[in-house]
Design a protein around this motif. Structure first.
Motif, PDB file in Angstrom:
ATOM      1  N   TYR A   1     -43.295 -53.181-112.671  1.00  0.00           N
ATOM      2  CA  TYR A   1     -42.558 -54.154-113.469  1.00  0.00           C
ATOM      3  C   TYR A   1     -41.320 -54.675-112.742  1.00  0.00           C
ATOM      4  CZ  TYR A   1     -40.451 -56.504-117.301  1.00  0.00           C
ATOM      5  OH  TYR A   1     -39.894 -57.471-118.074  1.00  0.00           O
TER       6      TYR A   1
ATOM      7  N   LEU B   1     -36.261 -57.960-106.158  1.00  0.00           N
ATOM      8  CA  LEU B   1     -35.034 -57.323-105.665  1.00  0.00           C
ATOM      9  C   LEU B   1     -33.796 -57.696-106.483  1.00  0.00           C
ATOM     10  CD1 LEU B   1     -35.818 -57.735-101.918  1.00  0.00           C
ATOM     11  CD2 LEU B   1     -35.615 -55.573-103.122  1.00  0.00           C
TER      12      LEU B   1
ATOM     13  N   ARG C   1     -40.620 -66.274-103.369  1.00  0.00           N
ATOM     14  CA  ARG C   1     -39.907 -65.001-103.488  1.00  0.00           C
ATOM     15  C   ARG C   1     -39.402 -64.552-102.108  1.00  0.00           C
ATOM     16  NH1 ARG C   1     -40.787 -59.431-104.711  1.00  0.00           N
ATOM     17  NH2 ARG C   1     -39.166 -58.504-103.446  1.00  0.00           N
TER      18      ARG C   1
ATOM     19  N   ILE D   1     -42.394 -49.111-104.451  1.00  0.00           N
ATOM     20  CA  ILE D   1     -43.142 -50.359-104.608  1.00  0.00           C
ATOM     21  C   ILE D   1     -43.752 -50.779-103.283  1.00  0.00           C
ATOM     22  CG2 ILE D   1     -42.948 -52.814-105.187  1.00  0.00           C
ATOM     23  CD1 ILE D   1     -40.753 -51.747-107.277  1.00  0.00           C
TER      24      ILE D   1
ATOM     25  N   ASN E   1     -39.718 -53.504 -99.985  1.00  0.00           N
ATOM     26  CA  ASN E   1     -38.755 -53.347-101.084  1.00  0.00           C
ATOM     27  C   ASN E   1     -37.716 -52.270-100.794  1.00  0.00           C
ATOM     28  OD1 ASN E   1     -40.171 -55.194-102.790  1.00  0.00           O
ATOM     29  ND2 ASN E   1     -39.320 -54.082-104.511  1.00  0.00           N
TER      30      ASN E   1
ATOM     31  N   GLU F   1     -35.144 -53.482-121.818  1.00  0.00           N
ATOM     32  CA  GLU F   1     -36.597 -53.312-121.964  1.00  0.00           C
ATOM     33  C   GLU F   1     -36.916 -52.025-122.722  1.00  0.00           C
ATOM     34  OE1 GLU F   1     -38.853 -55.418-121.208  1.00  0.00           O
ATOM     35  OE2 GLU F   1     -37.787 -56.832-119.932  1.00  0.00           O
TER      36      GLU F   1
ATOM     37  N   GLU G   1     -33.323 -48.087-117.416  1.00  0.00           N
ATOM     38  CA  GLU G   1     -33.536 -49.455-117.907  1.00  0.00           C
ATOM     39  C   GLU G   1     -32.231 -50.113-118.345  1.00  0.00           C
ATOM     40  OE1 GLU G   1     -36.054 -51.518-117.915  1.00  0.00           O
ATOM     41  OE2 GLU G   1     -37.398 -50.110-116.935  1.00  0.00           O
TER      42      GLU G   1
ATOM     43  N   TRP H   1     -30.566 -51.094-115.233  1.00  0.00           N
ATOM     44  CA  TRP H   1     -31.269 -52.232-114.637  1.00  0.00           C
ATOM     45  C   TRP H   1     -30.832 -53.528-115.327  1.00  0.00           C
ATOM     46  CZ3 TRP H   1     -34.648 -55.972-116.483  1.00  0.00           C
ATOM     47  CH2 TRP H   1     -35.264 -56.770-115.500  1.00  0.00           C
TER      48      TRP H   1
ATOM     49  N   TYR I   1     -35.762 -68.061-106.341  1.00  0.00           N
ATOM     50  CA  TYR I   1     -36.268 -67.084-107.308  1.00  0.00           C
ATOM     51  C   TYR I   1     -36.821 -67.785-108.546  1.00  0.00           C
ATOM     52  CZ  TYR I   1     -35.935 -62.278-105.750  1.00  0.00           C
ATOM     53  OH  TYR I   1     -36.203 -61.082-105.133  1.00  0.00           O
TER      54      TYR I   1
ATOM     55  N   ASN J   1     -40.156 -68.998-107.662  1.00  0.00           N
ATOM     56  CA  ASN J   1     -41.010 -67.814-107.646  1.00  0.00           C
ATOM     57  C   ASN J   1     -41.488 -67.451-109.054  1.00  0.00           C
ATOM     58  OD1 ASN J   1     -41.814 -64.920-107.363  1.00  0.00           O
ATOM     59  ND2 ASN J   1     -39.695 -64.529-107.974  1.00  0.00           N
ATOM     60  N   TRP J   2     -40.587 -67.509-110.018  1.00  0.00           N
ATOM     61  CA  TRP J   2     -40.984 -67.182-111.393  1.00  0.00           C
ATOM     62  C   TRP J   2     -41.951 -68.216-111.952  1.00  0.00           C
ATOM     63  CZ3 TRP J   2     -35.163 -66.305-112.495  1.00  0.00           C
ATOM     64  CH2 TRP J   2     -34.802 -65.020-112.080  1.00  0.00           C
TER      65      TRP J   2
ATOM     66  N   ARG K   1     -45.234 -67.441-110.423  1.00  0.00           N
ATOM     67  CA  ARG K   1     -45.831 -66.226-110.993  1.00  0.00           C
ATOM     68  C   ARG K   1     -46.313 -66.460-112.427  1.00  0.00           C
ATOM     69  NH1 ARG K   1     -42.751 -60.749-109.171  1.00  0.00           N
ATOM     70  NH2 ARG K   1     -44.595 -59.934-110.187  1.00  0.00           N
TER      71      ARG K   1
ATOM     72  N   PHE L   1     -47.358 -62.388-117.193  1.00  0.00           N
ATOM     73  CA  PHE L   1     -46.046 -62.445-116.534  1.00  0.00           C
ATOM     74  C   PHE L   1     -44.996 -62.799-117.569  1.00  0.00           C
ATOM     75  CE2 PHE L   1     -42.557 -64.623-114.401  1.00  0.00           C
ATOM     76  CZ  PHE L   1     -42.189 -63.652-113.489  1.00  0.00           C
ATOM     77  N   SER L   2     -44.257 -61.820-118.018  1.00  0.00           N
ATOM     78  CA  SER L   2     -43.150 -62.111-118.938  1.00  0.00           C
ATOM     79  C   SER L   2     -42.002 -61.174-118.631  1.00  0.00           C
ATOM     80  CB  SER L   2     -43.600 -61.923-120.381  1.00  0.00           C
ATOM     81  OG  SER L   2     -43.902 -60.582-120.607  1.00  0.00           O
ATOM     82  N   ARG L   3     -40.941 -61.726-118.180  1.00  0.00           N
ATOM     83  CA  ARG L   3     -39.742 -60.944-117.902  1.00  0.00           C
ATOM     84  C   ARG L   3     -38.556 -61.803-118.302  1.00  0.00           C
ATOM     85  NH1 ARG L   3     -40.683 -58.962-112.226  1.00  0.00           N
ATOM     86  NH2 ARG L   3     -42.862 -58.918-112.791  1.00  0.00           N
ATOM     87  N   TRP L   4     -38.372 -61.876-119.596  1.00  0.00           N
ATOM     88  CA  TRP L   4     -37.375 -62.803-120.131  1.00  0.00           C
ATOM     89  C   TRP L   4     -35.961 -62.448-119.731  1.00  0.00           C
ATOM     90  CZ3 TRP L   4     -39.586 -66.984-120.871  1.00  0.00           C
ATOM     91  CH2 TRP L   4     -40.911 -67.020-121.325  1.00  0.00           C
TER      92      TRP L   4
END
Lengths: 10, 215
Positions: free
Chosen positions: A6, A10, B5, B56, B60, B113, B119, B122, B164, B167-168, B171, B178-181
């Motif tokens: 997930y 970076l 990306r 990963i 990374n 999240e 998290e 993050w 970026y 990139n989103w 993706r 693909f969901s990363r609000w």
């Protein structure tokens, strides 16, 4: 969130 | 990983190299906000806690280590290097960055999240990164004149954010689920903060004049 990579950005 | 990306990451890396080059070549950090640099170091330290828990890719892991080491080295240099620290524009770098810290952390506690240690940190790092450039932009605006390397540093940081977003978008259309609000909305906010700077950077580039921000 179940996706293992997930936070694969970076 | 897609080309956008990768280009974004390379722009990010380039921005850090430009900043290191400026500090080493000119032995000066004038025009650079220590507060922004401290926030970035904190962003990387908080976000890459997963270095110890998730693997990963080699790419990374190496990039994470490079970002942590370079950002802490820049902060150390601006605070401790005998020559460099004399050029720090302390009287201009007065943005109250503790507010950004507190607000980002509060938001991370509310919007995350998952309510776990990792998290929350993050999410905190994502929110903090979105606003960490503010002390730098305020410092540039106050000093008016922007030297070439400092201007390029901020330009590459903004370019990193722009890539970026591409990139989103890529993706979103190529990946299922693909969901990363949190990351996307914060990323949009972060990029919008550069819009003004980009406008003046473009004008100065087009007219081939020194970059000057209006007071």
């Amino acid at each position: 969130v179940s996706d293992r990579n997930y936070h694969d950005e970076l | 990983m897609n080309i956008f990306r990768f280009a974004g990451d390379m722009m990010h890396l380039t921005s850090i190299l430009v900043l290191l080059l400026k500090i080493y070549a000119t032995k000066s950090c004038s025009g650079i906000s220590l507060k922004t640099q401290e926030l970035y170091a904190l962003v990387f330290l908080a976000r890459y806690l997963d270095l110890f828990t998730d693997f990963i890719s080699v790419y990374n892991t190496i990039m994470k280590l490079v970002f942590i080491v370079s950002s802490t080295a820049i902060v150390w240099c601006m605070k401790r290097d005998r020559v460099v620290r004399r050029s720090y524009d302390k009287q201009l770098d007065t943005f109250r960055h503790y507010f950004l810290l507190a607000a980002s952390f509060a938001l991370a506690l509310l919007v995350n999240e998952k309510f776990t240690f990792q998290e929350i940190f993050w999410a905190f790092s994502i929110y903090l990164e979105a606003v960490a450039i503010l002390p730098q932009l305020v410092l540039l605006q106050r000093s008016g004149n922007v030297d070439n390397l400092t201007g390029q540093y901020v330009f590459f940081l903004g370019a990193y954010r722009a890539f970026y977003i591409l990139n989103w978008i890529y993706r979103y259309f190529t990946e299922t689920h693909f969901s990363r609000w949190i990351a996307c909305i914060s990323g949009l906010v972060q990029t919008a903060l550069y819009a003004d700077f980009f406008y003046y950077y473009y004008i100065s580039w087009k007219n081939n004049t020194k970059l000057k921000l209006p007071a």
